[in-house]
Design a protein around this motif. Sequence first.
Motif, mmCIF file in Angstrom:
data_model
loop_
_atom_site.group_PDB
_atom_site.id
_atom_site.type_symbol
_atom_site.label_atom_id
_atom_site.label_comp_id
_atom_site.label_asym_id
_atom_site.label_seq_id
_atom_site.Cartn_x
_atom_site.Cartn_y
_atom_site.Cartn_z
ATOM 1 N N MET A 1 0.820 -1.208 0.000
ATOM 2 C CA MET A 1 0.000 0.000 0.000
ATOM 3 C C MET A 1 0.857 1.263 0.000
ATOM 4 S SD MET A 1 -3.214 -0.579 -0.255
ATOM 5 C CE MET A 1 -3.872 0.962 0.367
ATOM 6 N N ARG A 2 1.919 1.260 0.775
ATOM 7 C CA ARG A 2 2.817 2.424 0.795
ATOM 8 C C ARG A 2 3.337 2.735 -0.612
ATOM 9 N NH1 ARG A 2 4.596 0.322 5.831
ATOM 10 N NH2 ARG A 2 4.389 1.859 7.515
ATOM 11 N N GLU A 3 3.781 1.697 -1.295
ATOM 12 C CA GLU A 3 4.429 1.890 -2.585
ATOM 13 C C GLU A 3 3.437 2.164 -3.713
ATOM 14 O OE1 GLU A 3 6.652 -1.666 -3.157
ATOM 15 O OE2 GLU A 3 7.906 -1.355 -1.389
ATOM 16 N N GLN A 4 2.334 1.415 -3.743
ATOM 17 C CA GLN A 4 1.472 1.428 -4.918
ATOM 18 C C GLN A 4 0.239 2.317 -4.808
ATOM 19 O OE1 GLN A 4 2.667 0.238 -7.536
ATOM 20 N NE2 GLN A 4 4.322 -0.983 -6.659
ATOM 21 N N VAL A 5 -0.181 2.674 -3.608
ATOM 22 C CA VAL A 5 -1.393 3.482 -3.446
ATOM 23 C C VAL A 5 -1.107 4.775 -2.674
ATOM 24 C CG1 VAL A 5 -3.753 3.546 -2.540
ATOM 25 C CG2 VAL A 5 -2.853 1.431 -3.538
ATOM 26 N N VAL A 6 -0.483 4.655 -1.514
ATOM 27 C CA VAL A 6 -0.252 5.832 -0.685
ATOM 28 C C VAL A 6 0.736 6.791 -1.341
ATOM 29 C CG1 VAL A 6 0.552 6.668 1.553
ATOM 30 C CG2 VAL A 6 -0.845 4.586 1.418
ATOM 31 N N ALA A 7 1.822 6.270 -1.908
ATOM 32 C CA ALA A 7 2.829 7.134 -2.534
ATOM 33 C C ALA A 7 2.236 8.026 -3.629
ATOM 34 C CB ALA A 7 3.986 6.307 -3.074
ATOM 35 N N PRO A 8 1.398 7.503 -4.546
ATOM 36 C CA PRO A 8 0.790 8.394 -5.540
ATOM 37 C C PRO A 8 -0.136 9.445 -4.921
ATOM 38 C CG PRO A 8 0.663 6.121 -6.274
ATOM 39 C CD PRO A 8 1.135 6.078 -4.855
ATOM 40 N N LEU A 9 -0.823 9.093 -3.845
ATOM 41 C CA LEU A 9 -1.690 10.076 -3.187
ATOM 42 C C LEU A 9 -0.861 11.186 -2.542
ATOM 43 C CD1 LEU A 9 -4.336 7.735 -1.470
ATOM 44 C CD2 LEU A 9 -4.593 9.076 -3.575
ATOM 45 N N VAL A 10 0.236 10.797 -1.904
ATOM 46 C CA VAL A 10 1.121 11.790 -1.290
ATOM 47 C C VAL A 10 1.745 12.678 -2.363
ATOM 48 C CG1 VAL A 10 3.271 12.092 -0.006
ATOM 49 C CG2 VAL A 10 1.590 10.404 0.763
ATOM 50 N N ALA A 11 2.217 12.061 -3.433
ATOM 51 C CA ALA A 11 2.829 12.828 -4.520
ATOM 52 C C ALA A 11 1.835 13.781 -5.167
ATOM 53 C CB ALA A 11 3.402 11.876 -5.575
ATOM 54 N N GLY A 12 0.562 13.392 -5.163
ATOM 55 C CA GLY A 12 -0.466 14.235 -5.756
ATOM 56 C C GLY A 12 -0.961 15.335 -4.842
ATOM 57 N N GLY A 13 -0.481 15.358 -3.604
ATOM 58 C CA GLY A 13 -0.861 16.423 -2.681
ATOM 59 C C GLY A 13 -2.094 16.113 -1.855
ATOM 60 N N LEU A 14 -2.103 14.975 -1.183
ATOM 61 C CA LEU A 14 -3.244 14.615 -0.335
ATOM 62 C C LEU A 14 -3.531 15.730 0.658
ATOM 63 C CD1 LEU A 14 -5.297 12.420 0.539
ATOM 64 C CD2 LEU A 14 -3.541 11.568 2.119
ATOM 65 N N ASP A 15 -4.780 16.142 0.740
ATOM 66 C CA ASP A 15 -5.188 17.252 1.603
ATOM 67 C C ASP A 15 -4.940 16.942 3.080
ATOM 68 O OD1 ASP A 15 -7.473 18.796 3.232
ATOM 69 O OD2 ASP A 15 -7.091 19.867 1.356
ATOM 70 N N ALA A 16 -4.430 17.926 3.811
ATOM 71 C CA ALA A 16 -4.112 17.729 5.231
ATOM 72 C C ALA A 16 -5.357 17.440 6.063
ATOM 73 C CB ALA A 16 -3.388 18.952 5.775
ATOM 74 N N GLY A 17 -6.510 17.872 5.598
ATOM 75 C CA GLY A 17 -7.745 17.640 6.347
ATOM 76 C C GLY A 17 -8.495 16.403 5.911
ATOM 77 N N ALA A 18 -7.894 15.598 5.047
ATOM 78 C CA ALA A 18 -8.582 14.417 4.510
ATOM 79 C C ALA A 18 -8.735 13.342 5.571
ATOM 80 C CB ALA A 18 -7.810 13.865 3.320
#
Length: 274
Positions: free
Chosen positions: A55-72
């Motif tokens: 999950m870190r590599e394949q899902v979370v990393a793209p969300l972080v790179a895309g700028g996941l909102d701090a209030g999400a």
Amino acid sequence: MPSPAPFGLLLDVDGPIASPIERRIVIDSIVDDLLTLAAAGIPIAFITGRSDAFMREQVVAPLVAGGLDAGAHVFGVFEKGGCWAPVTPQGLDVLEIDTVVAVPVALKTAVESLAREHYADTMFVDDGKHVMISIEQRTDVTSAVYRDAQLRFIVEVERIMAELAVGPGFRIDPTIISIDVESVLLDKDLGAARALDWFAARGVSAERWWSVGDSRSDYLMADAVHARGIPVAHVDVRPGDGMLDRPYDVVVESDLIHDAAGAAFLRRRVAELD
């Protein structure tokens, strides 16, 4: 207490989010739409049998790179409820592991050794698992070849479990790309319950929920929501395996399957925000 979100999402990963062939997110709109929904306050939980490492590599990393909102409000449940962690703009937060449901060490050692020593031409060991054993199809092996090897492997695992006197508290759960050996307590309903409890503890709720998955066991996510008296519908992205009769709506995305269906579903949820 904040107002409930118009809907919340309980998402299986392999199938509706990540391609079951390439084992990663290949449709860009999936990440874009998840980020949009999260920024709008939609609670999102990934309920998967995958490891936290995957999950870190394949899902979370793209969300972080895309700028996941701090209030999400985004949460991950891995190994079918065996471990879990919040998803933040910095990545996965502290991982919690339920060691009570872990497979016996002797069983893990024997099954993983069998895979490495005799089935390495068709499958590999997922070393990232904390409480389960997962042996996965190699991506360079055809489904037909893998299915044949999978059947033989399962017979040998059954023999190992009998020799080790592993009781009825553990089971073998084959999927189209893997063989899991796990506690009978682990499943998608436990994962959904962990997610709902995590959201509730933070005052986060939704007027209704959608669960999305490609396996019959994924219906258990919606079952867990329905059992709490909360409106829910399930999206089956592989209906060809047989749609289940449930006391809530079960829907499909036209003739689309897997991540194409998942992408279409997310795009329609984003459209609801307008």
